[in-house]
Design a protein around this motif. Structure first.
Motif, PDB file in Angstrom:
ATOM      1  N   CYS A   1      40.655 -24.324 -31.594  1.00 43.67           N
ATOM      2  CA  CYS A   1      39.787 -23.274 -32.116  1.00 43.67           C
ATOM      3  C   CYS A   1      39.794 -22.487 -30.506  1.00 43.67           C
ATOM      4  CB  CYS A   1      39.029 -23.844 -32.985  1.00 43.67           C
ATOM      5  SG  CYS A   1      39.234 -23.212 -35.187  1.00 43.67           S
TER       6      CYS A   1
ATOM      7  N   GLU B   1      39.105 -17.987 -30.021  1.00 43.28           N
ATOM      8  CA  GLU B   1      37.647 -17.803 -29.118  1.00 43.28           C
ATOM      9  C   GLU B   1      38.367 -16.865 -28.078  1.00 43.28           C
ATOM     10  OE1 GLU B   1      34.151 -19.282 -26.850  1.00 43.28           O
ATOM     11  OE2 GLU B   1      34.275 -20.522 -28.210  1.00 43.28           O
ATOM     12  N   ARG B   2      38.935 -17.175 -27.206  1.00 48.31           N
ATOM     13  CA  ARG B   2      39.256 -17.215 -26.468  1.00 48.31           C
ATOM     14  C   ARG B   2      40.278 -15.155 -25.911  1.00 48.31           C
ATOM     15  NH1 ARG B   2      41.090 -21.824 -24.997  1.00 48.31           N
ATOM     16  NH2 ARG B   2      43.133 -21.841 -25.506  1.00 48.31           N
TER      17      ARG B   2
ATOM     18  N   LEU C   1      31.144 -10.894 -33.791  1.00 44.36           N
ATOM     19  CA  LEU C   1      31.145 -12.036 -34.451  1.00 44.36           C
ATOM     20  C   LEU C   1      31.929 -13.089 -34.391  1.00 44.36           C
ATOM     21  CD1 LEU C   1      29.130 -14.397 -35.337  1.00 44.36           C
ATOM     22  CD2 LEU C   1      29.101 -14.296 -37.326  1.00 44.36           C
ATOM     23  N   VAL C   2      32.138 -14.522 -33.573  1.00 41.08           N
ATOM     24  CA  VAL C   2      33.659 -15.395 -33.737  1.00 41.08           C
ATOM     25  C   VAL C   2      33.189 -16.744 -34.362  1.00 41.08           C
ATOM     26  CG1 VAL C   2      35.185 -17.227 -32.235  1.00 41.08           C
ATOM     27  CG2 VAL C   2      34.024 -14.152 -31.361  1.00 41.08           C
TER      28      VAL C   2
ATOM     29  N   ARG D   1      33.555 -20.253 -35.040  1.00 45.72           N
ATOM     30  CA  ARG D   1      34.762 -21.009 -34.892  1.00 45.72           C
ATOM     31  C   ARG D   1      34.497 -22.701 -34.764  1.00 45.72           C
ATOM     32  NH1 ARG D   1      36.453 -22.973 -28.579  1.00 45.72           N
ATOM     33  NH2 ARG D   1      36.431 -25.216 -30.332  1.00 45.72           N
TER      34      ARG D   1
ATOM     35  N   THR E   1      29.636 -21.799 -33.418  1.00 45.20           N
ATOM     36  CA  THR E   1      30.822 -23.551 -33.068  1.00 45.20           C
ATOM     37  C   THR E   1      29.540 -23.876 -34.263  1.00 45.20           C
ATOM     38  OG1 THR E   1      31.476 -23.197 -30.530  1.00 45.20           O
ATOM     39  CG2 THR E   1      31.941 -24.937 -31.498  1.00 45.20           C
TER      40      THR E   1
ATOM     41  N   VAL F   1      39.697 -13.108 -28.419  1.00 42.35           N
ATOM     42  CA  VAL F   1      38.477 -12.591 -29.026  1.00 42.35           C
ATOM     43  C   VAL F   1      38.252 -11.658 -27.501  1.00 42.35           C
ATOM     44  CG1 VAL F   1      36.191 -11.871 -30.317  1.00 42.35           C
ATOM     45  CG2 VAL F   1      37.539 -13.436 -31.023  1.00 42.35           C
ATOM     46  N   ARG F   2      37.046 -12.928 -26.646  1.00 45.73           N
ATOM     47  CA  ARG F   2      36.862 -12.549 -25.124  1.00 45.73           C
ATOM     48  C   ARG F   2      37.662 -11.547 -24.548  1.00 45.73           C
ATOM     49  NH1 ARG F   2      32.413 -15.358 -24.342  1.00 45.73           N
ATOM     50  NH2 ARG F   2      32.361 -16.763 -25.278  1.00 45.73           N
TER      51      ARG F   2
ATOM     52  N   LEU G   1      28.734  -9.917 -27.909  1.00 48.79           N
ATOM     53  CA  LEU G   1      29.373 -10.839 -29.174  1.00 48.79           C
ATOM     54  C   LEU G   1      28.882 -12.471 -29.018  1.00 48.79           C
ATOM     55  CD1 LEU G   1      32.223 -11.760 -28.950  1.00 48.79           C
ATOM     56  CD2 LEU G   1      33.222 -12.286 -26.580  1.00 48.79           C
ATOM     57  N   GLN G   2      28.970 -12.604 -29.666  1.00 50.60           N
ATOM     58  CA  GLN G   2      28.804 -14.034 -30.376  1.00 50.60           C
ATOM     59  C   GLN G   2      29.278 -15.077 -31.007  1.00 50.60           C
ATOM     60  OE1 GLN G   2      25.547 -14.074 -33.225  1.00 50.60           O
ATOM     61  NE2 GLN G   2      24.799 -15.972 -33.062  1.00 50.60           N
ATOM     62  N   VAL G   3      29.089 -16.190 -29.822  1.00 52.79           N
ATOM     63  CA  VAL G   3      30.264 -17.351 -30.756  1.00 52.79           C
ATOM     64  C   VAL G   3      29.212 -18.184 -31.562  1.00 52.79           C
ATOM     65  CG1 VAL G   3      31.936 -18.756 -29.771  1.00 52.79           C
ATOM     66  CG2 VAL G   3      32.090 -16.848 -29.074  1.00 52.79           C
TER      67      VAL G   3
END
Length: 238
Positions: free
Chosen positions: A204, A208-209, A195-196, A198, A228, A211-212, A224-226
């Motif tokens: 920020c 994210e980049r 989980l990100v 940001r 914001t 982690v992806r 993977l979940q982001v």
């Protein structure tokens, strides 16, 4: 040193100048109607310019380049501001001043009294200090959070940290890139998902980049979940 830096395709550039405007470090300028990288040491490698380019003329590359020089960038900005009115927060949207809530809040004692329990389950927590391998990763969910995000929501611990291993960082202030270390953490340990969390500010985007890219390179099919967050803590995207 070999590092991540932008590369501009002159043939694809249409001279709109959007990337130069989006680059808060002043690394991009317009020369003969085309965007150019003026100095390697002005480019922080975060890529705020990439989404601004309408023709896809900018990409990341790994090459020999001078290290990002934050002091030189600040000196350049200070020189540009001489004789002009002060600008609150400088040129970066992530550092601009903004009132979010009233500052009136009940006083809280700094003495250690009974209260909400921290959801932090391991130490260290800073991404630069975390080991690549550790028993606490095994079978865990991993939270990778921007430094500022925990201060934007009062419920950050129960909502995002509970039941997860927590790693925090700031791609704007921390030296180097997180991608390689995150890739090894995901590759070497039995992590279930990532989980990100940001903030909405452009800087920020770097976390994210990273982690992806790490998820894509680790050789595992990891969910993977982001999430914001806005500056006021509201969830903008999840």
């Amino acid at each position: 040193m070999i590092r991540t830096i932008i590369e501009i395709d002159r043939d694809k550039c249409n001279g709109c100048g959007a990337c130069a405007h989006a680059c808060h470090e002043g690394a991009i300028g317009m020369v003969d109607g085309k965007a150019v990288l003026l100095r390697d040491d002005y480019c922080d490698g975060l890529g705020d310019c990439l989404p601004a380019c309408p023709t896809g003329a900018i990409r990341f590359v790994q090459r020999e380049a001078a290290a990002y020089d934050a002091a030189a960038v600040l000196a350049k900005k200070a020189a540009a501001l001489k004789g002009s009115a002060p600008v609150q927060g400088g040129g970066c949207p992530g550092s601009r001043s903004q009132i979010l809530h009233s500052a009136q809040a009940p006083a809280i004692s700094t003495e250690d009294t009974s209260g909400p329990v921290s959801a932090l389950s391991q130490w260290p927590v800073q991404l630069k200090l975390l080991p690549v391998e550790a028993p606490f990763y095994d079978g865990a969910s991993l939270l990778v959070a921007a430094d500022c995000s925990a201060f934007s929501r009062a419920d950050f611990h129960p909502r995002f940290m509970a039941g997860r291993i927590t790693a925090i960082g700031c791609p704007k202030l921390d030296e180097g890139d997180y991608t390689e270390k995150l890739t090894e953490i995901l590759r070497r340990n039995a992590i279930r998902d990532v989980l990100v969390v940001r903030m909405e500010v452009p800087c920020c985007g770097g976390i994210e980049r990273a982690v992806r890219t790490a998820v894509a390179q680790c050789g595992k099919d990891l969910p993977l979940q982001v999430v914001t967050l806005g500056r006021d803590g509201h969830i903008l995207e999840a």
